[in-house]
Design a protein around this motif. Structure first.
Motif, PDB file in Angstrom:
ATOM      1  N   CYS A  62       1.064  43.612  -8.255  1.00 32.99           N
ATOM      2  CA  CYS A  62       1.231  45.033  -8.593  1.00 32.99           C
ATOM      3  C   CYS A  62      -0.109  45.627  -9.006  1.00 32.99           C
ATOM      4  O   CYS A  62      -1.131  44.938  -8.994  1.00 32.99           O
ATOM      5  N   ARG A  63      -0.083  46.898  -9.411  1.00 36.82           N
ATOM      6  CA  ARG A  63      -1.327  47.564  -9.828  1.00 36.82           C
ATOM      7  C   ARG A  63      -1.460  47.553 -11.346  1.00 36.82           C
ATOM      8  O   ARG A  63      -0.473  47.689 -12.071  1.00 36.82           O
ATOM      9  N   GLN A 108      -6.506  48.246  -9.991  1.00 33.87           N
ATOM     10  CA  GLN A 108      -6.607  47.237  -8.940  1.00 33.87           C
ATOM     11  C   GLN A 108      -5.338  46.398  -8.864  1.00 33.87           C
ATOM     12  O   GLN A 108      -4.514  46.435  -9.777  1.00 33.87           O
ATOM     13  N   GLU A 109      -5.248  45.633  -7.797  1.00 30.01           N
ATOM     14  CA  GLU A 109      -4.096  44.756  -7.616  1.00 30.01           C
ATOM     15  C   GLU A 109      -4.264  43.515  -8.490  1.00 30.01           C
ATOM     16  O   GLU A 109      -5.370  42.965  -8.561  1.00 30.01           O
ATOM     17  N   GLU A 162       1.755  47.879 -13.986  1.00 36.76           N
ATOM     18  CA  GLU A 162       3.132  48.113 -13.518  1.00 36.76           C
ATOM     19  C   GLU A 162       4.104  47.076 -14.070  1.00 36.76           C
ATOM     20  O   GLU A 162       5.263  47.370 -14.301  1.00 36.76           O
ATOM     21  N   TYR A 163       3.634  45.855 -14.256  1.00 33.22           N
ATOM     22  CA  TYR A 163       4.473  44.798 -14.864  1.00 33.22           C
ATOM     23  C   TYR A 163       3.663  44.075 -15.926  1.00 33.22           C
ATOM     24  O   TYR A 163       2.469  43.837 -15.746  1.00 33.22           O
ATOM     25  N   THR A 164       4.339  43.722 -17.028  1.00 31.05           N
ATOM     26  CA  THR A 164       3.676  42.930 -18.067  1.00 31.05           C
ATOM     27  C   THR A 164       4.633  41.826 -18.516  1.00 31.05           C
ATOM     28  O   THR A 164       5.840  41.880 -18.241  1.00 31.05           O
ATOM     29  N   VAL A 165       4.081  40.833 -19.205  1.00 26.45           N
ATOM     30  CA  VAL A 165       4.913  39.761 -19.771  1.00 26.45           C
ATOM     31  C   VAL A 165       4.668  39.729 -21.277  1.00 26.45           C
ATOM     32  O   VAL A 165       3.513  39.762 -21.731  1.00 26.45           O
ATOM     33  N   LEU A 166       5.773  39.731 -22.042  1.00 26.65           N
ATOM     34  CA  LEU A 166       5.671  39.732 -23.505  1.00 26.65           C
ATOM     35  C   LEU A 166       6.516  38.600 -24.082  1.00 26.65           C
ATOM     36  O   LEU A 166       7.481  38.156 -23.453  1.00 26.65           O
ATOM     37  N   ASP A 167       6.173  38.180 -25.297  1.00 25.67           N
ATOM     38  CA  ASP A 167       7.072  37.281 -26.025  1.00 25.67           C
ATOM     39  C   ASP A 167       8.313  38.093 -26.379  1.00 25.67           C
ATOM     40  O   ASP A 167       8.201  39.280 -26.738  1.00 25.67           O
ATOM     41  N   SER A 168       9.477  37.466 -26.339  1.00 28.63           N
ATOM     42  CA  SER A 168      10.697  38.258 -26.582  1.00 28.63           C
ATOM     43  C   SER A 168      10.700  38.834 -27.999  1.00 28.63           C
ATOM     44  O   SER A 168      11.353  39.855 -28.251  1.00 28.63           O
ATOM     45  N   ALA A 169       9.950  38.222 -28.919  1.00 28.18           N
ATOM     46  CA  ALA A 169       9.854  38.762 -30.286  1.00 28.18           C
ATOM     47  C   ALA A 169       9.197  40.146 -30.303  1.00 28.18           C
ATOM     48  O   ALA A 169       9.278  40.867 -31.300  1.00 28.18           O
ATOM     49  N   CYS A 170       8.531  40.503 -29.208  1.00 27.60           N
ATOM     50  CA  CYS A 170       7.799  41.778 -29.137  1.00 27.60           C
ATOM     51  C   CYS A 170       8.465  42.766 -28.186  1.00 27.60           C
ATOM     52  O   CYS A 170       7.813  43.680 -27.658  1.00 27.60           O
ATOM     53  N   VAL A 171       9.761  42.573 -27.935  1.00 32.40           N
ATOM     54  CA  VAL A 171      10.501  43.458 -27.030  1.00 32.40           C
ATOM     55  C   VAL A 171      11.700  44.021 -27.789  1.00 32.40           C
ATOM     56  O   VAL A 171      12.494  43.270 -28.346  1.00 32.40           O
ATOM     57  N   VAL A 172      11.796  45.356 -27.820  1.00 30.35           N
ATOM     58  CA  VAL A 172      12.882  46.005 -28.572  1.00 30.35           C
ATOM     59  C   VAL A 172      13.770  46.784 -27.600  1.00 30.35           C
ATOM     60  O   VAL A 172      13.288  47.661 -26.876  1.00 30.35           O
ATOM     61  N   LYS A 173      15.056  46.456 -27.614  1.00 33.72           N
ATOM     62  CA  LYS A 173      16.007  47.141 -26.728  1.00 33.72           C
ATOM     63  C   LYS A 173      16.321  48.522 -27.295  1.00 33.72           C
ATOM     64  O   LYS A 173      16.527  48.658 -28.505  1.00 33.72           O
TER      65      LYS A 173
END
Ligand code: NAD
Ligand code: ZN
Ligand code: ZN
Length: 394
Positions: A11-12, A26-27, A162-173
């Motif tokens: 992705c970009r 960039q890609e 466009e896409y990232t990866v996080l620890d689930s502790a840092c993701v809020v629904k």
């Protein structure tokens, strides 16, 4: 199930290659999430002064390039790694630069939001699972082919992609019906400022407040103090144009230090019969911090540090000055525990307790991210919102 689950996504992203070098769109390759990690498709992101500070590389120890900056955003979960239970594909989420594992000693206490495992760490650049990165290059910064190179993470989040990866502790629904553009602001600026007023200072009705630095963070402090019924909110900024915005967030008086022939704290003490009840430092300038400290009333005044200080200088106070009974404390992410407290804060914002619209002063496409940086550097924006992905709500 997402077609991309378990696969590398190309992705970009806007990659920072060096201090003050324009970001390069960039890609890149984004690896699948590992155990207790979440891969998120970013819909909108905005820019905070902390991104600017890291990009300029003013604190040499924190430099790490190439890197994907950005920590204010809203997105949708693309896929989750093994063990993640509280979010799933398709959930709307905001990233939290100051995470909450829910299990450590600090997370189990009410008094602090500085999780032992995932609290904000400006030095951190790798994922905790394997000490690696989930981002890598497919091309060099000039667009030519090169050997793949790892790209560092930033502030538990990295949202200029466009896409990232996080620890689930840092993701809020968040509530899927929430206004998504505005939710980006809760990732940092607005939560930090409002929380500093509500959770750290605990501003009470009828009190007086001085806010130093009227960017999004300082104005969110003002908005938080207004919502709690502060009777007077004095805004201090070297940029006079910030006052017009400030009036909407409850700023009642404005002081431009450039217009004064005396220190700001003397003027504030004159205006308030000896000083304000609370002051907030939101510029990241140590000399301003001293003015903020001295502008509160002896005996009970309370100063909250919110700015990030890149300087090696220490607190600008003589220890004996604390005998005057003024207090001073710091506030990270407004004292909010992200997973347990942000969803209800978001609900309060949706009910209008805190107004979010005035903080979005500009909107640009992702490709114009360097223009958005310039707007913030020039003091011409509060938050510039960048649309990253086009999407349709289910
Ligand atoms: P911003 O750049 O939008 O706003 C800063 C404001 O301060 C500007 O209006 C500027 O004119 C004013 N200013 C700067 N120097 C000044 C001076 N010497 N005197 C008077 N006014 C001055 O920044 P922002 O995004 O609102 O962030 C503010 C600060 O908060 C930054 O230091 C940022 O890194 C920090 N921050 C801290 C946290 C936290 O959790 N503690 C979170 C987010 C941001
Ligand atoms: Zn921030
Ligand atoms: Zn924890």
């Amino acid at each position: 199930m997402a077609e991309t689950q378990g696969k590398v996504i190309t992705c970009r992203a806007a990659v920072a290659w060096g201090p003050k070098e324009p970001l390069v769109i960039q890609e890149i390759c984004v690896d699948p999430p590992q155990e207790m990690e979440v891969r998120v498709k970013i819909l909108y992101t905005s820019i905070c002064h902390t991104d600017l500070g890291t990009w300029t590389g003013v604190n040499e120890a924190e430099r790490a390039f190439p890197r994907i900056l950005g920590h204010e955003a809203v997105g949708v979960v693309e896929s989750v790694g093994e063990g993640v239970k509280d979010v799933k594909e398709g959930d709307y989420v905001i990233p939290a630069f100051n995470g909450e594992c829910g299990e450590c000693r600090v997370c189990k206490k009410e008094v602090s939001n500085l999780c032992e495992r995932y609290k904000v760490d400006p030095m951190k650049r790798l994922m905790v699972n394997d000490g690696g990165t989930r981002f890598s290059t497919t091309t060099n910064k000039d667009g030519g082919l090169s050997q793949s190179q790892r790209i560092y993470h930033f502030l538990n989040t990295s949202t200029f992609t466009e896409y990232t990866v996080l620890d689930s502790a840092c993701v809020v629904k968040i509530d899927p019906n929430a206004p998504l553009k505005q939710m980006s602001l809760l990732s940092c600026g607005v939560s930090t400022g409002v929380g500093a007023a509500w959770n750290t200072a605990k501003v009470k009705e009828g009190t007086t407040t001085a806010v130093f630095g009227l960017g999004s963070v300082g104005l969110a402090v003002a908005e938080g103090a207004r919502a709690r019924g502060a009777s007077r909110i004095i805004g201090v900024d070297a940029n006079a144009s910030k006052f017009e915005k400030g009036k909407v967030m409850g700023v009642t008086d404005f002081i431009n230090p450039k217009d004064l022939t005396k220190p700001v704290h003397e003027r504030i003490r004159e205006l308030t019969r000896g000083g304000v009840d609370y002051s907030f430092e939101c510029t990241g300038n140590v000399d301003v911090l001293r003015e903020a400290f001295l502008s509160t009333h002896a005996g009970w005044g309370s100063t909250v540090l919110v700015g990030i200080y890149a300087t090696p200088r220490t607190l600008p106070l003589h220890p004996m000055e604390l005998f005057d009974g003024r207090k001073i404390t710091g506030s990270v992410f407004g004292g909010f525990k992200p997973k347990s407290q942000l969803p209800s804060f978001a609900q309060q914002c949706m009910k209008g307790v805190v107004k979010l619209e005035p903080f979005i002063t500009n909107e640009l496409p992702f490709e114009k991210i360097n223009d958005a940086f310039q707007l913030l550097r020039d003091g011409k924006s509060l938050r510039c919102l960048l649309q990253i992905a086009k999407f349709l709500k289910k």
